[in-house]
Design a protein around this motif. Sequence first.
Motif, PDB file in Angstrom:
ATOM      1  N   ASP A   1      28.778 -81.237  54.613  1.00  0.00           N
ATOM      2  CA  ASP A   1      28.030 -81.529  53.380  1.00  0.00           C
ATOM      3  C   ASP A   1      26.996 -82.621  53.605  1.00  0.00           C
ATOM      4  O   ASP A   1      26.217 -82.927  52.714  1.00  0.00           O
ATOM      5  CB  ASP A   1      28.981 -82.010  52.267  1.00  0.00           C
TER       6      ASP A   1
ATOM      7  N   TYR B   1      32.073 -89.617  51.081  1.00  0.00           N
ATOM      8  CA  TYR B   1      33.001 -89.452  49.954  1.00  0.00           C
ATOM      9  C   TYR B   1      33.918 -90.667  49.846  1.00  0.00           C
ATOM     10  O   TYR B   1      34.351 -91.227  50.863  1.00  0.00           O
ATOM     11  CB  TYR B   1      33.853 -88.189  50.130  1.00  0.00           C
TER      12      TYR B   1
ATOM     13  N   THR C   1      34.588 -80.205  48.456  1.00  0.00           N
ATOM     14  CA  THR C   1      34.076 -78.859  48.742  1.00  0.00           C
ATOM     15  C   THR C   1      34.998 -78.087  49.671  1.00  0.00           C
ATOM     16  O   THR C   1      34.727 -76.941  50.011  1.00  0.00           O
ATOM     17  CB  THR C   1      32.710 -78.965  49.440  1.00  0.00           C
TER      18      THR C   1
ATOM     19  N   ARG D   1      25.855 -79.087  32.982  1.00  0.00           N
ATOM     20  CA  ARG D   1      25.548 -79.835  34.203  1.00  0.00           C
ATOM     21  C   ARG D   1      24.995 -81.227  33.858  1.00  0.00           C
ATOM     22  O   ARG D   1      25.234 -82.193  34.565  1.00  0.00           O
ATOM     23  CB  ARG D   1      24.514 -79.100  35.041  1.00  0.00           C
TER      24      ARG D   1
ATOM     25  N   LYS E   1      24.279 -75.734  42.343  1.00  0.00           N
ATOM     26  CA  LYS E   1      25.126 -76.715  41.647  1.00  0.00           C
ATOM     27  C   LYS E   1      25.776 -77.702  42.611  1.00  0.00           C
ATOM     28  O   LYS E   1      26.087 -78.832  42.244  1.00  0.00           O
ATOM     29  CB  LYS E   1      26.183 -76.003  40.807  1.00  0.00           C
ATOM     30  N   ASP E   2      25.957 -77.283  43.867  1.00  0.00           N
ATOM     31  CA  ASP E   2      26.613 -78.150  44.853  1.00  0.00           C
ATOM     32  C   ASP E   2      25.773 -79.352  45.255  1.00  0.00           C
ATOM     33  O   ASP E   2      26.305 -80.324  45.776  1.00  0.00           O
ATOM     34  CB  ASP E   2      26.961 -77.329  46.107  1.00  0.00           C
ATOM     35  N   ILE E   3      24.465 -79.271  45.043  1.00  0.00           N
ATOM     36  CA  ILE E   3      23.639 -80.398  45.487  1.00  0.00           C
ATOM     37  C   ILE E   3      22.954 -81.083  44.309  1.00  0.00           C
ATOM     38  O   ILE E   3      21.924 -81.725  44.452  1.00  0.00           O
ATOM     39  CB  ILE E   3      22.616 -79.964  46.566  1.00  0.00           C
TER      40      ILE E   3
ATOM     41  N   ARG F   1      24.141 -83.641  42.466  1.00  0.00           N
ATOM     42  CA  ARG F   1      24.273 -85.088  42.468  1.00  0.00           C
ATOM     43  C   ARG F   1      23.138 -85.758  43.274  1.00  0.00           C
ATOM     44  O   ARG F   1      22.595 -86.772  42.876  1.00  0.00           O
ATOM     45  CB  ARG F   1      25.627 -85.450  43.095  1.00  0.00           C
TER      46      ARG F   1
ATOM     47  N   TRP G   1      26.606 -70.143  41.829  1.00  0.00           N
ATOM     48  CA  TRP G   1      26.834 -69.569  43.161  1.00  0.00           C
ATOM     49  C   TRP G   1      27.174 -68.096  43.077  1.00  0.00           C
ATOM     50  O   TRP G   1      27.795 -67.646  42.126  1.00  0.00           O
ATOM     51  CB  TRP G   1      27.978 -70.331  43.860  1.00  0.00           C
TER      52      TRP G   1
ATOM     53  N   LYS H   1      34.745 -65.931  47.277  1.00  0.00           N
ATOM     54  CA  LYS H   1      33.844 -66.982  47.730  1.00  0.00           C
ATOM     55  C   LYS H   1      33.207 -66.535  49.053  1.00  0.00           C
ATOM     56  O   LYS H   1      33.876 -65.947  49.896  1.00  0.00           O
ATOM     57  CB  LYS H   1      34.673 -68.258  47.940  1.00  0.00           C
TER      58      LYS H   1
ATOM     59  N   SER I   1      31.908 -67.107  52.618  1.00  0.00           N
ATOM     60  CA  SER I   1      31.999 -68.106  53.678  1.00  0.00           C
ATOM     61  C   SER I   1      32.038 -67.442  55.031  1.00  0.00           C
ATOM     62  O   SER I   1      32.445 -66.285  55.167  1.00  0.00           O
ATOM     63  CB  SER I   1      33.233 -68.988  53.493  1.00  0.00           C
TER      64      SER I   1
ATOM     65  N   ASP J   1      27.503 -68.595  37.669  1.00  0.00           N
ATOM     66  CA  ASP J   1      27.826 -67.937  38.928  1.00  0.00           C
ATOM     67  C   ASP J   1      27.603 -66.438  38.774  1.00  0.00           C
ATOM     68  O   ASP J   1      27.656 -65.895  37.675  1.00  0.00           O
ATOM     69  CB  ASP J   1      29.296 -68.186  39.290  1.00  0.00           C
TER      70      ASP J   1
END
Length: 509
Positions: free
Chosen positions: A131, A135, A148, A187, A260-262, A264, A290, A297, A299, A333
């Motif tokens: 990532d 953290y 994550t 969000r 949405k993951d990025i 912040r 996503w 998911k 991956s 999503d």
Amino acid sequence: MEKEKFYVTTPIYYVNDVPHIGHAYTSLACDVLARFARLSGKDVMFLTGTDEHGQKIEQSAKKNGKNTQEFVDQNAVFFKDMNKIMNISANDFIRTTEERHKKSVSYFWSKLEKAGAIYEGKYCGWYCVRDEAFYAEDELTEQGKAPTGADVEWVEEPSYFFALSKYQDRLLKFYEENPNFVKTRSRYNEVINFVKSGLMDLSISRTSFSWGIKVQGDEKHVVYVWLDALSNYISALGYPEDANGLYRRFWPADVHVVGKDILRFHAVYWPAFLMAAGIELPKTIMAHGWWTNDGEKISKSLGNVIDPIALVNEFGLDQVRYFLMRGVNFGNDGNYSRNAITVTSNAELANKIGNLLQRSLSFIYKYCNEAIPNILDIDAIYQQTIMQNIANIVLDNKIVMDNFEINKFLENIITIAEDANSYMENKSPWSLKNSNPSEMNKILYTMVEVARYIAIMLQAVTPDSATKMLNQLAVPIEERSFLHLSKEYALAGGTKINHPEPIFHKIDI
Ligand code: MSP
């Protein structure tokens, strides 16, 4: 009068890997916003690019047995190719290893330093290479992973810090005064809660590897990859020298589209950096959801990564573009499946839009001497309910697109096509050929005039097919923007048309 400007950006993509459906989706959404803005008469800057520094890239290059620069040079090409294949109309492609970017980041750093927002210290804590994020202990999962799900490692190294905690109150005040800064609503609330829970100062340099932009005057340090990457939004405009005037013209960005993951990084760190440097903040951060593959998911470890280029080869470019924009409310999503793309594309593009165009043009070709029927009373055409509904939809489409609701925009277009198809069924022009040819002409003309509206609007999402539609309707090239969605630019009677060919093929199930 000077044209209104519109500046839209994609995130810049890590080049540790080849493009997948997530990258294609973000870029495509930006492309639709950019095309919509151009069609609306705006002066558009659409930026995309690649994020090429940091530990993750350095490690991937090593794993692949490649020199890091060669590795990023080679992989950046895949992203440029994706843009070509997906018909992404970006105006610029920035790579963070370019000189123009590095110079800009060094200057930006010096601004933060002068503002007293940077201090030297030591970072002791968790870091997640995948990532590229720090953290806090309490953010880790019970299994000791990043939120994550990625692995973290303990890091202790000298570091420069950005005094993020000092910006907490200013950020909260800013969010309160700008309720549209983060979209969607949930969000926005998520960001506020995160900031309210307390901000820690942020480590903004690394010393345990070297693949990055060196900190001026202290070259053991490289700039933290997120500070480096976020700056692309201004470096590409020529900040700070601004030799071409792009920065003056286009900053602040109208929208940074991000997953949405990025969020912040874009809604908290980036605005704080900009505040410290005394730079205006972007207007909106739009976070999208996503995609999953058949409910799972996506991956690499599950082996279900979707290659956008393979999708285009199999289903067709505009079929893929349409499905990705239509298949999900922008922000939520979405789920990809072969069935979903097939059904959406066949039911809407082929059966509704394609059918409308093909039936009406074939009829005209055959029974009206291969030319758009001549209409004496164009007002009578426009007084029909169907045309009045369209006028309302055109207005509504501006509102929904200001709100980035791309799928509603498409839903509106489909509503028009459905109305037009029922209009044709109800009026059955074929039965009037001998008894009332002028009424038949009126009905056929209405149908193709409706198709003209649909085609002009569809240029934002399926540009190639929409262009083919407009060519078949013989709409002059210079009359294809949203300005031309009115009676004044209605199809010219008597214009010859070519033999109509189907535009949207049906996908075999
Ligand atoms: N390099 C950073 C961004 C820096 S911007 C200053 C980065 N790159 S990325 O390549 O990992 O991801 C880019 C985008 O792809 C993100 O917006 C992310 O949300 C999106 N997606 C990755 N997987 C996705 C899906 N499965 N579905 C939709 N989008 C997803 O993050």
